[in-house]
Enzyme design. Structure first.
Site, PDB file in Angstrom:
ATOM      1  CB  SER A  93      37.608  41.144  39.352  1.00 14.84           C
ATOM      2  OG  SER A  93      37.827  40.813  38.007  1.00 14.84           O
ATOM      3  CG  HIS A 227      34.576  43.979  35.733  1.00 17.13           C
ATOM      4  ND1 HIS A 227      34.117  42.692  35.853  1.00 17.13           N
ATOM      5  CD2 HIS A 227      35.806  43.998  36.328  1.00 17.13           C
ATOM      6  CE1 HIS A 227      35.017  41.946  36.473  1.00 17.13           C
ATOM      7  NE2 HIS A 227      36.045  42.713  36.779  1.00 17.13           N
TER       8      HIS A 227
END
Length: 249
Positions: A93, A227
């Site tokens: 990320s 995610h």
């Protein structure tokens, strides 16, 4: 190894000075502890270390850095790659951006470059910040955490933990919310791009666009999950890392 910035854990508590070093960069609001599971999978064959950003865990009293590029500059200063010692970066990320920008700064200094960048859970950089990264206040940050899921959602139910976590979260989201890619030379190391097939903010196609930022090959790996797909695929990720680095656990 700069003990202010880098932490080692797992089976390899001490560096033998041999083998590939994997430098891991945490996600927004994250800390080195996020990489304990990966270290357990890869140690002791791979020397797994993680970058501890200011403003969290044992660096809690330090002021967090509110710029991706400034953070990359500081990490590049701390790394000082050893001549002849192979290493690679793994960033998830926000950590993918910091890893990429750190590699750019090392390249600009003609320092020994990484064998490979593992870029996880992040779309390729753009000239302007991603819409999902632009926050107007704490409520937006909290909503972003809920949307992304993963183990970080648990902190939302603990006011004391949230009070401690918010300074780092605010700073990290300001950093990625103000980040825009500055044109420059492509890196010359291969990329492995990793992404969850149900990531709510990173479509697979956007992740695959990382191929435009290196003159070497790019391998895109898609895993089941959102995610934080890593939580359920750590053994598989370990296999991808070791195969790409040419080592065996």
């Amino acid at each position: 190894m700069d003990i202010e910035w880098l932490r080692r854990f797992g089976a390899a508590q001490e560096d033998t000075g041999q083998g590939v070093r994997l430098v891991c960069f945490p996600h927004a609001g994250g800390a080195v502890s996020a990489y304990v599971p990966l270290s357990r999978v890869l140690s002791p064959v791979v020397d797994v270390v993680a970058v501890q950003y200011p403003g969290r865990q044992d660096r809690y009293r330090e002021t967090p850095v509110e710029s991706v590029t400034r953070l990359a500059e500081l990490v590049a200063d701390a790394l000082e790659p050893e001549e002849g010692r192979p290493y690679a970066f793994f960033g998830h990320s926000m950590g993918a951006l910091v890893a990429y920008e750190t590699a750019r700064r090392l390249a600009a200094r003609s320092a020994p470059g990484p064998l490979r960048l593992f870029l996880s859970g992040r779309g390729a950089p753009g000239l302007r910040p991603e819409a999902a990264d632009r926050m107007t206040g704490d409520a937006d940050v909290i909503e972003a955490i809920r949307r992304l899921g993963g183990t970080g959602v648990r902190v939302l139910d603990d006011p004391d933990v949230m009070e401690m976590a918010m300074p780092a979260l605010r700073a990290d989201y300001r950093a990625i919310g103000s980040y825009g890619w500055e044109p420059g030379p492509s890196l010359d190391c291969p990329f492995t791009v990793l992404v969850g097939d149900a990531d709510p903010v990173v479509p697979v196609a956007r992740a695959a666009e990382w191929s435009g930022f290196t003159s070497a090959d790019t391998d895109v790996r898609v895993f089941p999950g959102g995610h934080f797909y890593l939580d359920g695929c750590m053994e598989e990720i370990g296999d991808v890392v070791t195969a790409a680095l040419g080592v065996r656990v």
